[in-house]
Design a protein around this motif. Structure first.
Motif, PDB file in Angstrom:
ATOM      1  N   UNK A 149       0.701  -1.359  -0.029  1.00 44.73           N
ATOM      2  CA  UNK A 149       0.057  -0.049  -0.212  1.00 44.73           C
ATOM      3  C   UNK A 149       0.863   1.145  -0.039  1.00 44.73           C
ATOM      4  N   UNK A 150       2.070   1.181   0.735  1.00 39.59           N
ATOM      5  CA  UNK A 150       2.994   2.299   0.734  1.00 39.59           C
ATOM      6  C   UNK A 150       3.728   2.638  -0.526  1.00 39.59           C
ATOM      7  N   UNK A 184       2.261   1.984  -3.555  1.00 44.59           N
ATOM      8  CA  UNK A 184       1.409   2.417  -4.412  1.00 44.59           C
ATOM      9  C   UNK A 184       0.947   3.745  -4.061  1.00 44.59           C
ATOM     10  N   UNK A 185       0.783   4.193  -2.819  1.00 46.54           N
ATOM     11  CA  UNK A 185       0.356   5.599  -2.455  1.00 46.54           C
ATOM     12  C   UNK A 185       1.783   6.464  -2.897  1.00 46.54           C
ATOM     13  N   UNK A 186       2.894   6.077  -2.502  1.00 43.62           N
ATOM     14  CA  UNK A 186       4.028   6.780  -3.009  1.00 43.62           C
ATOM     15  C   UNK A 186       4.304   7.124  -4.387  1.00 43.62           C
ATOM     16  N   UNK A 187       3.995   6.092  -5.050  1.00 43.92           N
ATOM     17  CA  UNK A 187       4.106   5.966  -6.758  1.00 43.92           C
ATOM     18  C   UNK A 187       3.130   7.285  -7.235  1.00 43.92           C
ATOM     19  N   UNK A 217      13.040   0.652   0.646  1.00 42.84           N
ATOM     20  CA  UNK A 217      13.234  -0.712  -0.034  1.00 42.84           C
ATOM     21  C   UNK A 217      12.055  -0.881  -0.891  1.00 42.84           C
ATOM     22  N   UNK A 218      11.555   0.361  -1.369  1.00 44.99           N
ATOM     23  CA  UNK A 218      10.237   0.177  -2.289  1.00 44.99           C
ATOM     24  C   UNK A 218      10.578   0.777  -3.597  1.00 44.99           C
ATOM     25  N   UNK A 219      11.467   0.271  -4.344  1.00 38.36           N
ATOM     26  CA  UNK A 219      12.201   0.893  -5.653  1.00 38.36           C
ATOM     27  C   UNK A 219      10.789   1.158  -6.575  1.00 38.36           C
ATOM     28  N   UNK A 220      10.690   2.480  -7.208  1.00 42.42           N
ATOM     29  CA  UNK A 220       9.850   2.939  -8.099  1.00 42.42           C
ATOM     30  C   UNK A 220       9.879   2.350  -9.376  1.00 42.42           C
ATOM     31  N   UNK A 221       8.875   2.220 -10.301  1.00 41.60           N
ATOM     32  CA  UNK A 221       8.678   1.554 -11.484  1.00 41.60           C
ATOM     33  C   UNK A 221       9.659   2.353 -12.423  1.00 41.60           C
TER      34      UNK A 221
END
Length: 510
Positions: free
Chosen positions: A417-418, A420-423, A449-453
């Motif tokens: 969820x984090x 998705x929201x940060x994207x 640790x949530x690399x963007x697309x």
């Protein structure tokens, strides 16, 4: 002689010979009120009694001839309703009842009460069919049905028959372009005798007008219903009361005429009439759809301008665009105020939901964020995707305070969820051209640790490179390249820098 025609049509008066004297004495009972049947003919509620001075004493009307005579008055209802078995079921009591009712010397309820034991359920249905035909006293059919209802003799088949008859009457009035007041009168009569179909007759009438292309008359019909104050609200199952105004607005909206639906509800309300509260919600939905379609058209226009197919939107047109959106939003707010004033508190959540959709379509970040919290206060939690969309809008407008408030809800959410929201936040910054903020968002995502697309990363790098060409500023770009390289999201980079003053090229690997 019209009033006697129905009686004499059922039985043939026998004469002793062609030369026999035949005279009629008309004895009026009293001066009755005149009512008009659906065929446009006028009938007194009580007719004069017709006496035949010389009747053939040998004249006998058999049941078989009466049945054939009855079948002569063919109509859609008769053709669909009568069967070959009906001949055996139609006894003498049936024909006597028809004759007595045609005389109109007594109330139909008195006639039927007297002959109650002699009439079967099928025969009573045939009485309804008989008086529903063109040229008959249609009000008598309603009185017969009312008596059946009071005697608890209306079964499912009889109810369906009477509803079918009523629908055919309504359709005939509309086809003949009769005044909408006549149609409303018929519906009032139907309600008076206790005819309650399983569907809304108001909606049925509106649909008939609509299907026949009589859209203006459908508006007049709705206004006439409201002017008379006829109670016609229907529960939609969720506790919301629908009615003719909302249904007509919905019909317009279904055809894509969103502004027509909005203007209908607003004009009716401002003309002093009182449409049902649910119609305001329908109109608010139409505002949302109009704003959404307008936003789509603007995106296409910007795309054409970018491709050089049309000129860029000038200042004057930009002002007109902004004014149109503002006017639509103002109408939506006015509708929401009417709901608050006239509706129940249970509609508050739905109202804020519609307002949220309006502001999202118009790209109003702060107003949309406010509606999210308003929904929460009344106990209606918005979907997580809506929070993300509002977050992106606020990011595109660089509304720092709103962004900070919206990000607080991420603390207790899952990693998925984090991300998705940060994207959404990242894409909002990219759309608004705020690439420093976009780079900071990328750093935050990498820290978590949530690399963007890939496409999001590439868009940020491209935006920063363009800014270097225009105004310089390498630090953010170099830092972003290094962080992405450290996380194996891009390969090593060679940076070429030309210093014009010294005619010097500097090459650096990152």
């Amino acid at each position: 002689m019209d009033s006697a025609h129905g009686f004499t049509s059922l039985i043939q008066l026998g004469l002793s010979s062609p030369s026999s004297s035949f005279s009629l004495h008309r004895h009026p009972i009293f001066a009755p009120p005149i009512c008009q049947n659906l065929a446009g003919r006028f009938y007194p509620r009580v007719c004069p009694i017709i006496y035949c001075r010389h009747q053939n004493p040998y004249f006998i009307v058999t049941k078989q001839s009466k049945f054939r005579e009855f079948r002569l008055f063919k109509s859609v209802e008769l053709d669909q309703f009568l069967t070959s078995d009906d001949e055996e079921e139609m006894g003498e009591g049936f024909f006597e009842a028809i004759e007595e009712l045609e005389r109109m010397t007594r109330e139909p309820s008195d006639v039927l009460e007297e002959m109650n034991e002699r009439l079967s359920a099928r025969e009573l249905q045939l009485v309804l069919v008989y008086f529903s035909q063109e040229g008959r006293d249609s009000w008598c059919a309603l009185e017969v049905f009312e008596w059946l209802r009071k005697e608890n003799r209306v079964d499912k088949e009889t109810m369906e028959l009477m509803v079918s008859i009523m629908c055919s009457w309504v359709k005939k009035l509309i086809e003949e372009e009769r005044d909408v007041g006549d149609v409303v009168d018929l519906l009032v009569d139907m309600d008076c005798v206790g005819l309650k179909p399983s569907f809304s007759m108001m909606e049925k009438v509106i649909s008939l007008y609509w299907e026949m292309g009589e859209k203006e008359r459908s508006v007049l019909f709705v206004k006439e219903v409201l002017r008379r104050g006829i109670a016609c609200s229907e529960d939609d199952g969720d506790g919301h009361k629908g009615g003719p105004t909302g249904y007509l607005a919905w019909k317009m909206m279904a055809e894509g005429n969103y502004m027509g639906a909005v203007k209908l509800v607003v004009n009716i309300r401002e003309s002093g009439l009182k449409p049902e509260v649910y119609s305001y919600l329908i109109a608010m939905t139409a505002v949302v759809k109009e704003l959404n379609e307008f936003a789509k058209a603007l995106r296409k226009l910007k795309g054409f301008a970018k491709d050089g197919l049309v000129a860029e939107v000038d200042t004057e047109n930009a002002g007109l665009i902004k004014k149109y959106q503002s006017d639509l939003l103002a109408v939506g707010v006015r509708l929401s105020n009417w709901i608050t004033q006239e509706g129940s508190s249970s509609l508050s959540g739905v109202v804020h939901e519609r307002l949220l959709a309006m502001y999202v379509c118009a790209g109003r970040g702060l107003e949309a964020e406010r509606q999210l919290w308003e929904m929460k206060l009344v106990g209606k939690e918005a979907d997580g995707d809506l929070y993300d969309i509002v977050l992106a809008i606020c990011a595109s407008q660089k509304e720092a305070s709103a962004i900070a408030r919206l990000l607080t809800r991420l603390e207790a959410t899952s990693s998925l969820r984090k991300k998705k929201s940060l994207s959404w936040l990242l894409r909002g910054y990219i759309k608004g051209g705020h690439f420093d903020n976009a780079a900071e968002t990328v750093f935050k995502m990498l820290d978590l640790g949530l690399p963007p697309e890939y496409l999001d990363r590439a868009a940020v790098l491209q935006g920063l490179r363009r800014r270097i060409h225009r105004s310089g500023g390498l630090e953010t770009y170099l830092k972003l390249c290094k962080r992405l390289s450290d996380n194996n999201l891009i390969g090593p980079c060679l940076l070429y820098l030309y210093i014009k003053k010294y005619k010097l090229w500097i090459i650096k690997m990152i």
